[in-house]
Design a protein around this motif. Structure first.
Motif, PDB file in Angstrom:
ATOM      1  N   THR A 529       0.846  -1.190   0.000  1.00 18.03           N
ATOM      2  CA  THR A 529       0.000   0.000   0.000  1.00 18.03           C
ATOM      3  C   THR A 529       0.881   1.241   0.000  1.00 18.03           C
ATOM      4  O   THR A 529       2.012   1.205   0.460  1.00 18.03           O
ATOM      5  N   SER A 530       0.355   2.317  -0.537  1.00 23.94           N
ATOM      6  CA  SER A 530       1.046   3.595  -0.376  1.00 23.94           C
ATOM      7  C   SER A 530       0.729   4.096   1.022  1.00 23.94           C
ATOM      8  O   SER A 530      -0.336   3.821   1.553  1.00 23.94           O
ATOM      9  N   VAL A 531       1.670   4.830   1.608  1.00 21.80           N
ATOM     10  CA  VAL A 531       1.458   5.335   2.963  1.00 21.80           C
ATOM     11  C   VAL A 531       1.352   6.851   2.878  1.00 21.80           C
ATOM     12  O   VAL A 531       2.202   7.500   2.279  1.00 21.80           O
ATOM     13  N   TYR A 532       0.295   7.391   3.452  1.00 23.27           N
ATOM     14  CA  TYR A 532       0.091   8.827   3.418  1.00 23.27           C
ATOM     15  C   TYR A 532       0.389   9.411   4.785  1.00 23.27           C
ATOM     16  O   TYR A 532      -0.298   9.120   5.755  1.00 23.27           O
ATOM     17  N   LEU A 533       1.450  10.184   4.861  1.00 27.79           N
ATOM     18  CA  LEU A 533       1.751  10.907   6.087  1.00 27.79           C
ATOM     19  C   LEU A 533       1.385  12.368   5.844  1.00 27.79           C
ATOM     20  O   LEU A 533       1.082  12.752   4.714  1.00 27.79           O
ATOM     21  N   VAL A 534       1.454  13.150   6.897  1.00 26.88           N
ATOM     22  CA  VAL A 534       1.154  14.576   6.721  1.00 26.88           C
ATOM     23  C   VAL A 534       2.243  15.168   5.834  1.00 26.88           C
ATOM     24  O   VAL A 534       3.419  15.122   6.176  1.00 26.88           O
ATOM     25  N   GLY A 535       1.832  15.676   4.668  1.00 27.29           N
ATOM     26  CA  GLY A 535       2.790  16.316   3.768  1.00 27.29           C
ATOM     27  C   GLY A 535       3.788  15.380   3.130  1.00 27.29           C
ATOM     28  O   GLY A 535       4.832  15.814   2.667  1.00 27.29           O
ATOM     29  N   GLN A 536       3.517  14.101   3.124  1.00 24.24           N
ATOM     30  CA  GLN A 536       4.472  13.156   2.544  1.00 24.24           C
ATOM     31  C   GLN A 536       3.721  11.900   2.101  1.00 24.24           C
ATOM     32  O   GLN A 536       2.728  11.505   2.715  1.00 24.24           O
ATOM     33  N   ARG A 537       4.208  11.308   1.018  1.00 28.52           N
ATOM     34  CA  ARG A 537       3.561  10.094   0.549  1.00 28.52           C
ATOM     35  C   ARG A 537       4.646   9.077   0.237  1.00 28.52           C
ATOM     36  O   ARG A 537       5.622   9.406  -0.437  1.00 28.52           O
ATOM     37  N   ILE A 538       4.495   7.853   0.712  1.00 26.81           N
ATOM     38  CA  ILE A 538       5.454   6.803   0.374  1.00 26.81           C
ATOM     39  C   ILE A 538       4.753   5.869  -0.584  1.00 26.81           C
ATOM     40  O   ILE A 538       3.781   5.199  -0.233  1.00 26.81           O
ATOM     41  N   ASP A 539       5.244   5.851  -1.812  1.00 24.01           N
ATOM     42  CA  ASP A 539       4.512   5.178  -2.882  1.00 24.01           C
ATOM     43  C   ASP A 539       4.697   3.678  -2.857  1.00 24.01           C
ATOM     44  O   ASP A 539       5.720   3.164  -2.428  1.00 24.01           O
ATOM     45  N   MET A 540       3.674   2.995  -3.356  1.00 30.31           N
ATOM     46  CA  MET A 540       3.776   1.555  -3.538  1.00 30.31           C
ATOM     47  C   MET A 540       4.461   1.258  -4.879  1.00 30.31           C
ATOM     48  O   MET A 540       5.214   0.311  -5.001  1.00 30.31           O
ATOM     49  N   VAL A 638      -8.568  14.648  10.719  1.00 27.45           N
ATOM     50  CA  VAL A 638      -8.095  16.030  10.732  1.00 27.45           C
ATOM     51  C   VAL A 638      -7.246  16.307   9.515  1.00 27.45           C
ATOM     52  O   VAL A 638      -6.719  15.420   8.864  1.00 27.45           O
ATOM     53  N   LYS A 639      -7.145  17.588   9.220  1.00 28.95           N
ATOM     54  CA  LYS A 639      -6.417  18.004   8.043  1.00 28.95           C
ATOM     55  C   LYS A 639      -5.493  19.130   8.469  1.00 28.95           C
ATOM     56  O   LYS A 639      -5.859  19.994   9.260  1.00 28.95           O
ATOM     57  N   PHE A 640      -4.285  19.111   7.940  1.00 24.92           N
ATOM     58  CA  PHE A 640      -3.333  20.153   8.284  1.00 24.92           C
ATOM     59  C   PHE A 640      -3.112  21.056   7.098  1.00 24.92           C
ATOM     60  O   PHE A 640      -3.155  20.613   5.949  1.00 24.92           O
ATOM     61  N   GLU A 641      -2.866  22.298   7.394  1.00 28.05           N
ATOM     62  CA  GLU A 641      -2.366  23.155   6.341  1.00 28.05           C
ATOM     63  C   GLU A 641      -0.878  23.289   6.600  1.00 28.05           C
ATOM     64  O   GLU A 641      -0.453  23.650   7.700  1.00 28.05           O
ATOM     65  N   ILE A 642      -0.092  22.981   5.615  1.00 26.10           N
ATOM     66  CA  ILE A 642       1.345  22.871   5.842  1.00 26.10           C
ATOM     67  C   ILE A 642       2.051  24.065   5.222  1.00 26.10           C
ATOM     68  O   ILE A 642       1.755  24.450   4.087  1.00 26.10           O
ATOM     69  N   ASP A 643       2.967  24.624   5.947  1.00 30.70           N
ATOM     70  CA  ASP A 643       3.790  25.709   5.402  1.00 30.70           C
ATOM     71  C   ASP A 643       4.656  25.148   4.288  1.00 30.70           C
ATOM     72  O   ASP A 643       5.304  24.119   4.463  1.00 30.70           O
ATOM     73  N   GLN A 827      -1.979   2.689   8.282  1.00 31.71           N
ATOM     74  CA  GLN A 827      -2.922   3.521   9.014  1.00 31.71           C
ATOM     75  C   GLN A 827      -2.322   4.031  10.307  1.00 31.71           C
ATOM     76  O   GLN A 827      -2.460   5.201  10.653  1.00 31.71           O
ATOM     77  N   MET A 828      -1.623   3.115  11.002  1.00 28.10           N
ATOM     78  CA  MET A 828      -1.001   3.512  12.264  1.00 28.10           C
ATOM     79  C   MET A 828       0.026   4.610  12.006  1.00 28.10           C
ATOM     80  O   MET A 828       0.132   5.562  12.782  1.00 28.10           O
ATOM     81  N   ALA A 829       0.770   4.468  10.911  1.00 27.73           N
ATOM     82  CA  ALA A 829       1.795   5.456  10.601  1.00 27.73           C
ATOM     83  C   ALA A 829       1.146   6.803  10.305  1.00 27.73           C
ATOM     84  O   ALA A 829       1.621   7.843  10.756  1.00 27.73           O
ATOM     85  N   SER A 830       0.040   6.779   9.543  1.00 27.78           N
ATOM     86  CA  SER A 830      -0.637   8.042   9.246  1.00 27.78           C
ATOM     87  C   SER A 830      -1.083   8.709  10.533  1.00 27.78           C
ATOM     88  O   SER A 830      -0.909   9.916  10.718  1.00 27.78           O
ATOM     89  N   ARG A 831      -1.653   7.892  11.423  1.00 32.99           N
ATOM     90  CA  ARG A 831      -2.142   8.467  12.676  1.00 32.99           C
ATOM     91  C   ARG A 831      -0.981   9.017  13.496  1.00 32.99           C
ATOM     92  O   ARG A 831      -1.079  10.114  14.046  1.00 32.99           O
ATOM     93  N   ALA A 832       0.101   8.264  13.543  1.00 32.22           N
ATOM     94  CA  ALA A 832       1.245   8.722  14.317  1.00 32.22           C
ATOM     95  C   ALA A 832       1.792  10.012  13.734  1.00 32.22           C
ATOM     96  O   ALA A 832       2.207  10.909  14.463  1.00 32.22           O
ATOM     97  N   SER A 833       1.767  10.106  12.408  1.00 37.77           N
ATOM     98  CA  SER A 833       2.261  11.310  11.759  1.00 37.77           C
ATOM     99  C   SER A 833       1.372  12.501  12.118  1.00 37.77           C
ATOM    100  O   SER A 833       1.853  13.599  12.379  1.00 37.77           O
ATOM    101  N   VAL A 834       0.053  12.261  12.147  1.00 40.66           N
ATOM    102  CA  VAL A 834      -0.862  13.336  12.528  1.00 40.66           C
ATOM    103  C   VAL A 834      -0.606  13.736  13.978  1.00 40.66           C
ATOM    104  O   VAL A 834      -0.549  14.930  14.307  1.00 40.66           O
ATOM    105  N   GLU A 835      -0.399  12.741  14.840  1.00 40.26           N
ATOM    106  CA  GLU A 835      -0.121  13.044  16.244  1.00 40.26           C
ATOM    107  C   GLU A 835       1.124  13.910  16.374  1.00 40.26           C
ATOM    108  O   GLU A 835       1.154  14.878  17.125  1.00 40.26           O
ATOM    109  N   LEU A 836       2.134  13.529  15.606  1.00 40.40           N
ATOM    110  CA  LEU A 836       3.386  14.274  15.644  1.00 40.40           C
ATOM    111  C   LEU A 836       3.174  15.717  15.224  1.00 40.40           C
ATOM    112  O   LEU A 836       3.657  16.651  15.865  1.00 40.40           O
TER     113      LEU A 836
END
Lengths: 931, 242
Positions: A529-540, A638-643, A827-836
């Motif tokens: 699967t591709s992994v979606y982090l805040v402001g970053q995507r790790i492609d499959m 949640v959604k972030f607006e990233i600088d 999913q866990m990584a996405s959530r952890a990234s949002v937490e961060l």
């Protein structure tokens, strides 16, 4: 070629049976050294100018694999006898060694000494297999020395004292790992060396560093023979230990023999077991099965407070509720409680975390003992030795576990590598990725070689293909989140003369580029699967495929796999057709754009009309689906607006869901269901489907309890009943319904992939969607499951052959398991990234906001902050003071202070203050306080 | 289980995937028979004895008067496998293999030259380690040649399998019982014609072709070896005559 010597081996298998096997000895096995002129040049792996060619012993591989993985260790000969021994003793180390040997960047060579004419030895009379293997290693080392002559120095590395002594007697160069590493003169490397656990003195030292209240001594593990006999006669129970994510002092062992989960409380009862270990458990006498009140886990000397974290999305993420339905607190729990008596299989890994802050020892440069705290709270602290304490404090490091002695409170381990500074965004992101086992390495050249030549354009062969329909004249368009580059779905909707609509869902034809069995396919199947982090995507899949060749971009001809329905105006499917196609999207819209077009009544262009038609169809389909009993669940995404420059979060808010989102979702669901039906019809035994198990009573229990405490009656007998009672759960409070839905979502487990041959038809059911069948077909660019389903569908349509892997049931099940594992980790990584990012956001912006109480605990309550989608504890009492003068009413989910006339009830709204605090330097955390 | 070591490419017994076990053939091991042979493929050891052409013993068995009747009996010695078990004579497996061997040999024997006669082939497995079927056919060929029975060509047989995504030649017992496909091929070596083709599992068409190709290569190698053995034997006979 064939050395004509055959040998006879005897082995005993259970009953005494004589097994005769042939054993061919050969003279054509290369030595792999570049300096050797007589052996096959193609096999050369070892450098000619290497300082020494290392022949390693089995114990070195088993204990020092982290050291071997370090690039400082090169020119290693791995003998096949070592390989076999490692394989029999520890499969995970074997796999790592295998990866080392196949990695072309490393100079590790496998020498088949057991089949070489000169290095094969027979067991001597009275010699144990272990001694024989040691001798085989020495013989091979000697052969290397005489074979290579003076051109190379062959060094036998062994930690076995006896083996080393014998080797030296025989005139071989032999050294221990430690002395060899010392000779390399790289101080950092020494930390990687696992010190044999004989130094009792050093452990005393570390205990003294902490004023421990009592010396914790664990009970000795039972010997394996006793465990097996105990398991057989039912005294012990076997299962995988899972530690509570929210309370590391509580664990569960799912036991098949008693058909229930055994609870294990406290470190001493866990008896040195790690999360994921296969353990054997002894039940405690029934009078010790007391429930303790559920505290927010802070009643331990390790001061692991309940952290503020993202609100969980499903039961899999949420803390497990152990309280069963008892009305009196002191009653005996119905669930068995036990303690670990032995560990059958260890699940030791390497872990990410940091060192516990400690003063620098007086003599700097010497060896320091430090305690490592893993980021994963389920892992206990790990004791390590380091010579570079100054460098490692305030860094995120990786540590591996080596052993856990009865006398020591914590396991001991060794340092593996440094990731970066604590709190640094890149470092923390990498920690998240490592913790979730996500592969971020760039794609290898073999994988990239499988890509089509770029720039890719539609070829005449594709058009001439009779299986591929040219749909370029059809008005196809896509709707996605803004900024989406990997567009894998597009739609069209054409009115037919008879009043019906032709609706098409076009999915990127990834399988046209990813062929089964290629390195590209292997890589994608591993990543899954591709992994979606805040402001970053790790492609499959590699970027050219993800963003260009497969992406259904506007105004470009692209290959697609289409599902085309004929639908009546009231959204009944009359006919379904599947075909490979060529499409040319006329617009790639965002959800906002599509919504604006539909809402703007002045716009009457054909595209907008199509959108409106689709939307009205989707609404009918959605309504029908809900009537069938599909749940409308809610989560606080949640959604972030990233600088754009600093990549720091600028704003944070709840992701808004529009009608356009629901419209697209509806057609994707319909396409998935149609495809699931088609592939299952053709391949009843090897289809990849997705199911969502119905939640059990216990899982819904917390929801029902919360609901009844606020006077709401939920009927959870079926998904339909639940859906209806959720719809009826309305109060004057506008957020009430959403809150109840969020709580309901949390009770559900997640849907999983499975192979249709492994389950019976009734188990295929998807509870959340209330659909008998479901699969994933619509996002092949970012999910491997969809790639598999594409192949199945193509085979069902006779367009392509079914790859052989589908005939191998266990392998298919393995793929499905890997998909689930990766999916969950992503999913866990996405959530952890949002937490961060939440933490980074609040670091400079303390805020007062409204929060909802979602759970009452003995010493406080857990609140959910709707605005930011996070959840965390609020303490009513100070730490150490258990309960205090607050009275908890479990039935009504209320906590009251009798004298002061203050009370807090579940779902009540409170005002809180959110702030980032640093109780210890470099260890920031989000704190919630009541105002 | 790893039947082919992924790091070194060797099989469990030290062979490469395309290598056969060690072959050994000996002619004239049963002096009473008209022709006899011992054939070994690694640890698989088979003895074959041929009686005939001789007068038909049981007239009712004769179908075609103009051709010789070929009969075959396959047996496994009780001591041929690790665990010693009494094996009934007419079990399904033996009957099937008897039939397979008879049909394969019949395809090569010039039966029309010997009307009103019968040829008996007895094959006995002395030691079994996978590939007994092939070894029996090879032994029978040697024995028939020793008996001087006219044949079109030398029939040889070899098996090949597909494990760990690799085609393997000449499976031994461990590889045979691993559950993968087992393709047994019998060919007329010089004429390049297939007389026997058996497989007991499913295999995709293109993989099957490579596996069968490998087995055919094996058959040809065996044919070369058998020819050597026969030439050697003829030379010896020549010497004895003076």
């Amino acid at each position: 070629m064939l050395q004509s010597k055959s040998f006879v081996k005897k082995t005993k298998q259970g009953r005494v049976v004589k097994v005769v096997r042939e054993h061919y000895l050969r003279d054509d096995i290369p030595c792999g050294a570049a300096s050797c002129s007589s052996c096959d040049a193609a096999a050369r792996r070892l450098n000619a100018d290497a300082a020494a060619i290392l022949v390693i012993d089995t114990n070195v591989v088993l204990h020092q694999i982290d050291l071997l993985e370090n690039p400082a260790i090169e020119d290693v000969v791995v003998l096949s006898v070592v390989l076999d021994e490692v394989k029999n003793k520890n499969l995970s180390v074997y796999n790592r060694l295998k990866a080392l040997c196949t990695n072309t960047a490393r100079r590790f060579f496998v020498f088949t000494n057991e089949h070489h004419r000169d290095t094969y030895i027979k067991e001597m009379a009275g010699e144990s297999p272990n001694d024989r293997n040691d001798r085989a290693i020495r013989v091979a080392a000697r052969w290397y020395q005489s074979h290579l002559g003076a051109s190379a120095r062959v060094l036998l590395v062994t930690n076995d004292r006896d083996n080393k002594r014998k080797a030296t007697e025989e005139g071989l160069n032999a050294e221990t790992v430690e002395s060899y590493v010392r000779s390399l003169a790289q101080p950092g490397l020494l930390d990687l060396v696992v010190v044999p656990t004989s130094g009792d003195v050093t452990m005393e030292d570390v205990e003294d560093l902490r004023p421990s209240k009592r010396k914790v001594i664990y009970i000795e593990h039972k010997p394996m023979s006793e465990i097996t006999s105990g398991l057989r006669c039912g005294i012990y129970h076997q299962g995988k230990l899972r530690v509570n994510r929210y309370n590391p002092f509580e664990a569960y062992v799912g036991s098949e023999s008693i058909g229930d989960e055994i609870i294990i409380r406290g470190r001493s009862n866990m008896n040195r077991a790690f999360d994921g270990d296969i353990v054997s458990v002894e039940l405690l006498p029934q009078d010790q099965w007391h429930e303790t009140k559920s505290f927010i886990a802070d009643d331990d000397e390790d001061d692991n407070e309940g952290d503020v974290r993202l609100a969980p999305d499903s039961a899999d993420d949420a803390p497990r509720n152990t309280n069963s339905t008892q009305s009196t607190v002191a009653s005996v729990s119905s669930r068995p409680v036990g303690r670990v008596v032995g560990i059958i299989k260890r699940n030791w890994n390497s872990y990410c975390g940091s060192l516990e802050p400690m003063p620098m020892p007086a003599g700097s440069g010497g060896v320091a003992h430090a305690l490592f705290v893993s980021k994963d709270r389920r892992i206990p602290k790990i004791r390590i030795q380091t010579r570079q304490l100054g460098n490692l404090l305030n860094k995120r490091i990786v540590v591996a576990v080596d052993s856990w002695d009865v006398m020591s409170r914590y396991p001991s381990g060794h340092y593996v590598r440094t990731i970066g500074d604590i709190g640094d965004k890149e470092t923390e992101t990498e920690v998240v990725l490592i913790e979730n086992d996500i592969n971020t390495r760039p794609f290898s050249t073999q994988v990239l070689a499988c890509l089509p030549s770029l720039p890719w354009t539609l070829s005449p062969e594709d058009l001439a293909n009779p299986n591929r329909q040219d749909l370029r004249q059809v008005r196809v368009f896509s709707v996605d989140p803004p900024g989406c580059r990997d567009i894998d779905d597009a739609l069209h909707c054409t009115p037919l003369p008879n009043g019906n609509f032709e609706v098409g869902v076009h999915i990127a034809d990834v399988t046209n580029f990813v062929h089964p069995g290629t390195p590209l396919d292997e890589e994608a199947s591993q990543r899954a699967t591709s992994v979606y982090l805040v402001g970053q995507r790790i492609d499959m899949l590699p970027k050219p495929l993800t963003e260009d060749v497969c992406s259904l971009r506007a105004d470009t001809a692209r290959l697609a796999f289409s599902v085309i329905w004929e639908m009546t105006p009231d959204a009944h499917i009359i006919a379904t057709r599947y075909t490979k196609s060529v499409i040319q999207s006329c617009a790639a819209m965002s959800y906002v754009e599509a919504q604006a077009r539909m809402d703007d009544s002045r716009m009457v262009d054909p595209l907008t009309v199509d959108l409106r038609n689709l939307n009205s169809l989707a609404k009918i389909m959605r309504h029908r689906r809900c009537e069938r009993g599909a749940l409308t669940l809610a989560s606080a995404e949640v959604k972030f607006e990233i600088d754009s420059e600093t990549h720091d979060p600028l704003d944070i808010g709840i992701y808004q869901i529009r009608e356009a989102n629901q419209m697209i979702e509806e057609f994707m669901l319909a396409a998935n269901i149609s495809v699931a039906e088609k592939i299952l019809q053709h391949y009843p035994l090897c289809s990849l489907l997705r199911r969502h198990p119905s939640p059990t009573k216990e899982m819904l229990e917390p929801l029902l309890r919360t609901a009844s405490s606020v006077g709401l009656n939920l009927d959870a007998s079926s998904s339909k009943a639940l859906a209806e009672s959720l719809d009826n759960a309305k109060r004057d409070d506008p957020y009430f319904n959403k809150l109840i839905r969020i709580l309901a979502t949390r009770c559900m487990t997640q849907a999983v992939y499975f192979c249709s041959g492994d389950m019976s038809l009734s188990e295929y059911y998807h509870y959340g969607l209330a659909s008998a069948l479901y699969t994933h077909f619509t996002s092949p660019i970012r999910r491997y499951a969809d790639v598999i389903v594409h192949r199945l569908l193509a085979a069902a349509l006779d367009i392509a052959k079914l790859p052989p892997i589908f005939q191998d049931g266990p392998q298919l099940t393995g793929i499905a398991d890997n998909l689930n594992y990766r999916h969950r980790n992503a999913q866990m990584a996405s959530r952890a990234s949002v937490e961060l990012h939440t933490l980074i956001y609040f670091r400079t912006r303390p805020v007062d906001t409204e929060a909802r109480i979602v759970k009452i605990k003995a010493n406080g309550f857990i609140v959910f902050v709707p605005k930011f989608g996070i959840e965390g504890p609020i303490y009513l009492t100070s730490k150490g003071d258990k309960g205090g003068d607050w009275v908890v009413d479990e039935v009504n989910q209320k906590v009251t202070k009798p004298g002061a006339n203050i009370s807090y009830a579940v779902l009540q709204s409170v005002m809180i203050h959110m702030e980032v605090v640093e109780p210890q330097p470099h260890r920031p955390k989000l704190q919630l306080t009541l105002i | 289980m790893e039947h082919v070591n992924p790091l070194t490419g060797f099989r469990v017994d030290g062979r490469r995937p395309n290598e056969m076990r060690q072959l050994r053939g000996e002619v004239g091991v049963v002096s009473r028979a008209d022709g006899s042979a011992l054939f070994e493929m690694g640890n698989t050891r088979v003895i074959a004895a041929v009686y005939g052409p001789r007068e038909i013993q049981n007239r009712s068995q004769q179908v075609n008067l103009k051709e010789a009747l070929v009969r075959c009996e396959y047996r496994m010695a009780e001591f041929s496998t690790g665990d010693r078990r009494r094996k009934p004579k007419g079990d399904r497996r033996s009957t099937e293999i008897s039939l397979v061997i008879r049909q394969t040999m019949e395809a090569s024997i010039l039966t029309h030259l010997m009307p009103h006669s019968q040829i008996d082939i007895f094959v006995q497995v002395l030691q079994a380690d996978g590939g007994t079927r092939s070894a029996c056919i090879n032994a029978a060929t040697l024995a028939l040649a020793d008996a001087g029975i006219p044949m079109k060509d030398i029939v040889t047989s070899c098996s090949a399998g597909y494990l760990c995504s690799t085609p393997l030649l000449d499976l031994n017992y461990i590889e045979d019982s691993a559950g993968g496909p087992d393709v047994t091929v019998g060919i007329l070596a010089k004429m390049d014609k297939v007389t026997l083709l058996q497989m007991d599992a499913k295999l995709p068409m293109d993989t099957f072709e490579t596996v069968m190709e490998l087995a055919t290569e094996g058959c040809k190698a065996i044919a070369t070896y058998i020819r050597e053995v026969l030439l050697e034997n003829t030379k010896q006979l020549e010497c004895q005559r003076g």
